[in-house]
Scaffold this motif. Structure first.
Motif, short mmCIF file in Angstrom:
data_model
loop_
_atom_site.label_atom_id
_atom_site.label_comp_id
_atom_site.label_asym_id
_atom_site.label_seq_id
_atom_site.Cartn_x
_atom_site.Cartn_y
_atom_site.Cartn_z
N GLU A 35 15.48 34.33 27.51
CA GLU A 35 16.05 32.99 27.64
C GLU A 35 16.71 32.72 28.98
O GLU A 35 16.51 31.67 29.57
CB GLU A 35 17.07 32.77 26.51
N ASN A 36 17.54 33.65 29.48
CA ASN A 36 18.32 33.43 30.69
C ASN A 36 18.04 34.52 31.72
O ASN A 36 17.39 35.51 31.43
CB ASN A 36 19.83 33.43 30.35
N SER A 37 18.55 34.32 32.94
CA SER A 37 18.49 35.35 33.97
C SER A 37 19.78 36.14 33.92
O SER A 37 20.87 35.57 34.06
CB SER A 37 18.30 34.71 35.35
N ASN A 38 19.67 37.45 33.74
CA ASN A 38 20.85 38.29 33.55
C ASN A 38 20.83 39.46 34.51
O ASN A 38 19.76 40.02 34.82
CB ASN A 38 20.89 38.83 32.12
N PHE A 39 22.02 39.87 34.93
CA PHE A 39 22.16 40.93 35.91
C PHE A 39 23.38 41.78 35.56
O PHE A 39 24.43 41.26 35.17
CB PHE A 39 22.37 40.35 37.32
N PHE A 40 23.23 43.09 35.70
CA PHE A 40 24.39 43.97 35.65
C PHE A 40 25.07 43.91 37.01
O PHE A 40 24.43 44.03 38.06
CB PHE A 40 23.98 45.41 35.35
#
Length: 331
Positions: A35-40
């Motif tokens: 669904e979304n763009s995610n980053f650690f």
């Protein structure tokens, strides 16, 4: 959680000027999810998750972030949004709303046992009760109105048997949602997507006598106000299922439901419609996976989930599922 919108180091550095998080140590994309763009994000100040919201608007986003802050304040282990220097919960990045939340401790348990289901059941009930005084209301955006809008767009892509099941189950759920029993069921803020990869487990503290410890629930960006039983059904359909067949594992179901009901017993209406709600939970994810599979969006890191998994689960639930023999409230 995928990467639809890439972020360079220079763009990240500019954006982080609005936060007091220290210097960047590591930054990398998260490949799971859709669904979304995610980053650690690891900084000298700690470990975080940066999310760029691909569909949610700046008007919709406060519900999710405020809900997480509310639950965290009630000692439910969830990611806590980090405030910007202007006090806002999110800002704009690449013209899209973006937020930073704290990173929970632990790792997903993708082969859960009874002990994991106990922890999840208890915390899910605590989360539901903690949300009772949450001030904001937003419906589950992937509930019946979305099914009614989306299913017609899927019919050209499926075979006759699937088309029949999609339409007949939609009619069944429409009648269920319109019933007096459904209206009487308690509800409030729900996670609505509590799969086994949206919870983390950490090592139990020595001397506690416990083998596992729940680190917390995350990825609240499908959350909405719904019937609590729907949230339980979605959770059981993932945590307590045999993945190849879609059949429920009785021991895990019993453990999760007993643990949940030590905190919040089911009502008579919930008892009567457990099977209907399991079907609703399966239908919701079959429809969304069919949509993502046949009408995908471009992403830098994205692998659509197999829609056949929830088709199998729905067909299994059509056989009917009785609740275990658990003492329940008549309130």
């Amino acid at each position: 959680m995928a990467v639809f919108t890439a972020v360079t180091e220079a763009q990240l550095a500019q954006w982080l000027r609005h936060y007091d998080l220290g210097e960047v140590v590591e930054f990398r994309g998260i490949t799971s999810g859709i669904e979304n763009s995610n980053f650690f994000l690891t900084t000298t100040g700690g470990e975080y998750v940066l999310t760029i919201f691909e569909k949610l608007t700046d008007r919709q986003l406060p519900f999710y972030l405020d809900l997480m802050r509310h639950l965290a304040a009630h000692r439910v282990p969830v990611p806590d949004p980090v405030l910007r220097d202007d006090g806002a919960l999110f800002g704009m990045l690449h013209g899209k709303p973006a937020a930073i939340v704290t990173k929970l401790e632990g790792a997903p348990q993708l082969a859960p046992g009874v002990e994991h289901c106990v922890e999840v059941g208890q915390m899910l009930a605590r989360m539901h009760l903690a949300g009772r005084d949450f001030a904001h209301h937003q419906p589950n955006l992937r509930s019946l109105p979305w099914w009614e809008e989306t299913v017609p767009t899927l019919l050209p892509f499926v075979d006759d048997a699937q088309r029949s099941l999609l339409t007949s189950e939609l009619a069944h759920q429409h009648a269920f949602f319109a019933s007096a029993d459904y209206a009487a069921m308690p509800g409030g803020p729900c996670h609505c997507d509590l799969f086994r990869d949206n919870a983390l487990f950490a090592d139990a503290a020595p001397g506690t006598g416990h083998h596992v410890r729940l680190g917390g629930f995350f990825d609240f960006y499908f959350a909405g106000c719904d019937k609590w039983l729907f949230d339980v059904a979605v959770t059981v359909n993932d945590w307590c299922v045999d993945l190849p067949t879609g059949r429920l594992d009785d021991a895990r179901v019993d453990a999760l439901l007993r643990a949940y009901q030590t905190v919040r017993p089911f009502t008579p209406e919930e008892n009567r419609h457990w099977s209907d709600m399991l079907r609703a939970g399966a239908y919701r994810f079959w429809v969304s996976r069919l949509y993502d599979f046949h009408l995908p969006r471009a992403a830098e890191l994205l692998t659509p989930h197999d829609p056949g998994h929830f088709e199998r689960i729905l067909r299994e639930r059509l056989q009917g599922v009785a609740l275990p023999g658990i003492h329940t409230s008549c309130n």
